[in-house]
Design a protein around this motif. Structure first.
Motif, PDB file in Angstrom:
ATOM      1  N   VAL A 120       0.834  -1.198   0.000  1.00  0.00           N
ATOM      2  CA  VAL A 120       0.000   0.000   0.000  1.00  0.00           C
ATOM      3  C   VAL A 120       0.868   1.248   0.000  1.00  0.00           C
ATOM      4  O   VAL A 120       0.593   2.211  -0.724  1.00  0.00           O
ATOM      5  CB  VAL A 120      -0.962  -0.007   1.203  1.00  0.00           C
ATOM      6  N   ARG A 121       1.926   1.266   0.806  1.00  0.00           N
ATOM      7  CA  ARG A 121       2.785   2.452   0.877  1.00  0.00           C
ATOM      8  C   ARG A 121       3.486   2.735  -0.449  1.00  0.00           C
ATOM      9  O   ARG A 121       3.912   3.859  -0.699  1.00  0.00           O
ATOM     10  CB  ARG A 121       3.834   2.280   1.976  1.00  0.00           C
ATOM     11  N   GLN A 122       3.600   1.713  -1.286  1.00  0.00           N
ATOM     12  CA  GLN A 122       4.207   1.900  -2.602  1.00  0.00           C
ATOM     13  C   GLN A 122       3.156   2.105  -3.691  1.00  0.00           C
ATOM     14  O   GLN A 122       3.480   2.105  -4.878  1.00  0.00           O
ATOM     15  CB  GLN A 122       5.066   0.680  -2.945  1.00  0.00           C
ATOM     16  N   ASP A 123       1.889   2.259  -3.272  1.00  0.00           N
ATOM     17  CA  ASP A 123       0.751   2.433  -4.191  1.00  0.00           C
ATOM     18  C   ASP A 123       0.533   1.214  -5.077  1.00  0.00           C
ATOM     19  O   ASP A 123      -0.078   1.313  -6.144  1.00  0.00           O
ATOM     20  CB  ASP A 123       0.928   3.694  -5.056  1.00  0.00           C
ATOM     21  N   GLN A 124       0.987   0.054  -4.634  1.00  0.00           N
ATOM     22  CA  GLN A 124       0.754  -1.202  -5.331  1.00  0.00           C
ATOM     23  C   GLN A 124      -0.457  -1.883  -4.688  1.00  0.00           C
ATOM     24  O   GLN A 124      -0.363  -2.959  -4.097  1.00  0.00           O
ATOM     25  CB  GLN A 124       1.996  -2.079  -5.263  1.00  0.00           C
ATOM     26  N   LEU A 125      -1.602  -1.233  -4.796  1.00  0.00           N
ATOM     27  CA  LEU A 125      -2.767  -1.635  -4.026  1.00  0.00           C
ATOM     28  C   LEU A 125      -3.304  -2.998  -4.433  1.00  0.00           C
ATOM     29  O   LEU A 125      -3.792  -3.762  -3.583  1.00  0.00           O
ATOM     30  CB  LEU A 125      -3.861  -0.572  -4.148  1.00  0.00           C
ATOM     31  N   ALA A 126      -3.221  -3.337  -5.705  1.00  0.00           N
ATOM     32  CA  ALA A 126      -3.734  -4.630  -6.161  1.00  0.00           C
ATOM     33  C   ALA A 126      -2.981  -5.787  -5.499  1.00  0.00           C
ATOM     34  O   ALA A 126      -3.571  -6.844  -5.233  1.00  0.00           O
ATOM     35  CB  ALA A 126      -3.627  -4.726  -7.681  1.00  0.00           C
ATOM     36  N   ARG A 127      -1.692  -5.603  -5.216  1.00  0.00           N
ATOM     37  CA  ARG A 127      -0.913  -6.664  -4.577  1.00  0.00           C
ATOM     38  C   ARG A 127      -1.327  -6.859  -3.117  1.00  0.00           C
ATOM     39  O   ARG A 127      -1.098  -7.939  -2.548  1.00  0.00           O
ATOM     40  CB  ARG A 127       0.586  -6.347  -4.646  1.00  0.00           C
ATOM     41  N   ALA A 128      -1.914  -5.845  -2.529  1.00  0.00           N
ATOM     42  CA  ALA A 128      -2.341  -5.950  -1.134  1.00  0.00           C
ATOM     43  C   ALA A 128      -3.662  -6.704  -0.975  1.00  0.00           C
ATOM     44  O   ALA A 128      -3.935  -7.265   0.092  1.00  0.00           O
ATOM     45  CB  ALA A 128      -2.475  -4.559  -0.527  1.00  0.00           C
ATOM     46  N   VAL A 129      -4.483  -6.741  -2.028  1.00  0.00           N
ATOM     47  CA  VAL A 129      -5.844  -7.271  -1.912  1.00  0.00           C
ATOM     48  C   VAL A 129      -5.886  -8.713  -1.421  1.00  0.00           C
ATOM     49  O   VAL A 129      -6.609  -9.027  -0.455  1.00  0.00           O
ATOM     50  CB  VAL A 129      -6.600  -7.104  -3.239  1.00  0.00           C
ATOM     51  N   PRO A 130      -5.156  -9.673  -2.010  1.00  0.00           N
ATOM     52  CA  PRO A 130      -5.257 -11.058  -1.540  1.00  0.00           C
ATOM     53  C   PRO A 130      -4.869 -11.212  -0.075  1.00  0.00           C
ATOM     54  O   PRO A 130      -5.483 -12.001   0.652  1.00  0.00           O
ATOM     55  CB  PRO A 130      -4.278 -11.810  -2.452  1.00  0.00           C
TER      56      PRO A 130
END
Length: 437
Positions: A120-130
Motif C-alpha cells: 500500500v505504501r508503494q501504491d501497489q494496491l492490487a498486490r495488497a488485496v489477496p
C-alpha cells in the motif's frame, strides 16, 4: 486562538478512537535508529526481543538475523526483520522477510497485514488485496474491496514541483482549504494521526458511492458506521491527486472557531506522498514532490529519525526533561495540548501532575500535567501543558500504544508543542526536521 475554557470542545482523540480511525496494523523500527543503541552495552549478545521492546532496533535486527542464520525456518525472526524494515520504508527488505514469515507460518495475520501495508505504501494496491482478504479483519476486507474498484493507476499526482497552502485556522488544530471531485473548496483539518476522512455531507456532495462499510463504534451513545469508497479527485493548492481511497461517516468533528463543521480531515496517508512541511510558525502547509536528493528551502537542522507505525502513525525520538531520547509519537491533532503521557512516566521524570483536577478521557481518568521542558532534538518546549493518564490504555496516543506497536513509547508530542516550529516529514529519507519558524 484556543477555545475558551468554559466552552465544551469535542474530544477529537475520543472521536478517532471510537470511530476506528486510530486503528493500527502494527509497527517496527529502522536499523538506522538514533535512539538507545549508543548505550555502551555489547548489544550483539543480548536477546533481540528485549532490544526491540527497548527501542534498540539496530541491535534487534542484528539479533534476529543471527537467529535466522542459525535456523532459517524461524518464522518469528523473519517477521521481526520485515517488521523493522517496514517502519523505515525499506520496502525490498520488508517484502522479502514478511513474505518469508508468511510462507513459514501461514497463520501469521500480523505479517500478512504488514506485507499488505508494504504494498500500500508503494501504491501497489492490487498486490495488497489477496493478503487483506485473508486476515479476517473488517477494515482489511473493506479496503480490499475498495482497492479492487480503483481504476487504472491509484494516487496519480498532477501539478507543479510544490505548493504552499495557507492555514485557514491554527486552532483548534490547523486547517486548510481543499476540494473533492471538482467541488468548491472546503475546510479540512490537518492531523498526522488521520488518513483521508470526509464528513457525510461532504461525501454526499461529492457523489461518493459506498463500496464497503463497517461498524465504527459509538460516539456519545450514537452508533457510527464507516463507509469506504474511491475519490476521483482531491485538490490541495496547486496539486490534484486522482483515484484514491477515502472513508466517511456522520460523526460530529471538532468545530471550527466560527462553530461550523469541517468537511473532513487528512494527514499522513496524504503527507507521505509528498515532502511535507507543516509550517506552524508561518501558518502554511507546504507540499513538494518527493525526491531522493536534498531539496533547498527545507530545514536541514535538527533532523531526527522518522518511522511509520501502521498506516498513519509517525514516530521519532524525544525527551521529557532529561529522560530520553526515547521513542515518542508525533500527533499534531491534539486540541489545546502539547503532550500525552501516563502518570507513571510523568512521576518518573518529575513532571508536575495536577491531581486536584481529574478528567475523563476515553472512559479513563486523566490529570493535567505541566512540563518545564520537553524536546525533539534541539526543538524545545518550555512550561507546556498536556495530559497524564492514570494508566496506559488503547486509544491514548504515545504511551498507550506501546502494546499495539510492540515497543515502548514514553509520550505523544502534539499541537501546542509545534506552534513555534516548522515540521518537515520526509518519508523518502525517513527523517523528521523541526526548525524554529
Amino acid at each position: 486562538m484556543a477555545p475558551p475554557a468554559d466552552l465544551p470542545v469535542p474530544d477529537r482523540r475520543a472521536f478517532l478512537a471510537a470511530t476506528g480511525l486510530a486503528a493500527v496494523a502494527g509497527a517496527a523500527f529502522s536499523p538506522t535508529s538514533a535512539s538507545a543503541d549508543a548505550s555502551g552495552a555489547d548489544a550483539s549478545v543480548e536477546e533481540p526481543d528485549r532490544l526491540f521492546k527497548e527501542g534498540r532496533f539496530t541491535a534487534a535486527e542484528r539479533g534476529y538475523r543471527r537467529v535466522l542464520r542459525q535456523n532459517p525456518r524461524e518464522a518469528r525472526a523473519a517477521a521481526q526483520v520485515g517488521y523493522i524494515a517496514l517502519l523505515s520504508n525499506r520496502f525490498r527488505t520488508a517484502e522479502s522477510f514478511l513474505a518469508r514469515a508468511v510462507r513459514l507460518n501461514p497463520r501469521d495475520v500480523a505479517s500478512k497485514q504488514r506485507l499488505a501495508e508494504c504494498f500500500v505504501r508503494q501504491d501497489q494496491l492490487a498486490r495488497a488485496v489477496p493478503l487483506l482478504r485473508q486476515t479476517g479483519g473488517q477494515r482489511d476486507a473493506a479496503y480490499a474491496t475498495v482497492f479492487d474498484h480503483l481504476p487504472g493507476t491509484p494516487w496519480q499526482i498532477h501539478g507543479p514541483a510544490g505548493t504552499r497552502v495557507p492555514f485557514h485556522t491554527l486552532d483548534p488544530v490547523p486547517s486548510v482549504e481543499a476540494s473533492v471531485n471538482g467541488g468548491a473548496p472546503k475546510k479540512y483539518l490537518l492531523d498526522t494521526y488521520a488518513t483521508l476522512d470526509l464528513s457525510a455531507q461532504a461525501a454526499e456532495e461529492a457523489g461518493l458511492r459506498a463500496l464497503a462499510s463497517m461498524s465504527g463504534g459509538v460516539v456519545d451513545t450514537h452508533p457510527v458506521t464507516l463507509y469506504f469508497g474511491v475519490l476521483d479527485s482531491f485538490r490541495i493548492g496547486d496539486f490534484e491527486i486522482r483515484d484514491i481511497p477515502v472513508q466517511w461517516n456522520d460523526t460530529q468533528r471538532p468545530p471550527m472557531p466560527d462553530g461550523s463543521q469541517p468537511a473532513g480531515a487528512f494527514g499522513t496517508t496524504i503527507f507521505y506522498h509528498f515532502l511535507t512541511t507543516m509550517d506552524y510558525a508561518g501558518r502554511a502547509l507546504i507540499l513538494r514532490r518527493k525526491s531522493r536528493t536534498p531539496q533547498k528551502g527545507f530545514p536541514s537542522r535538527n533532523r531526527l529519525p522518522l518511522w511509520l507505525a501502521g498506516d498513519h502513525f509517525p514516530c521519532t525520538v524525544g525527551s521529557l526533561r532529561d529522560y530520553g531520547p526515547r521513542m515518542v509519537t508525533v500527533d499534531t491533532g491534539g486540541i489545546a495540548s502539547a503532550l500525552d503521557t501516563t502518570v507513571e512516566i510523568a512521576e518518573r521524570v518529575g513532571l508536575a501532575v495536577d491531581y486536584e483536577h481529574p478528567s475523563d478521557r476515553f472512559g479513563h481518568r486523566t490529570y493535567p500535567v505541566t512540563a518545564d521542558r520537553i524536546s525533539l532534538g534541539g526543538a524545545v518546549g518550555r512550561n507546556v501543558r498536556g495530559h497524564a493518564a492514570e494508566k496506559a490504555f488503547p486509544g491514548l496516543p504515545g504511551a498507550g500504544q506501546s502494546a499495539q506497536f510492540g515497543f515502548d513509547l514514553i509520550a505523544n508530542f502534539t499541537h501546542e508543542f509545534f506552534k513555534p516550529f516548522a515540521v518537515t516529514f520526509d518519508y523518502t529519507a525517513m527523517t523528521l526536521s523541526v526548525a524554529r519558524g
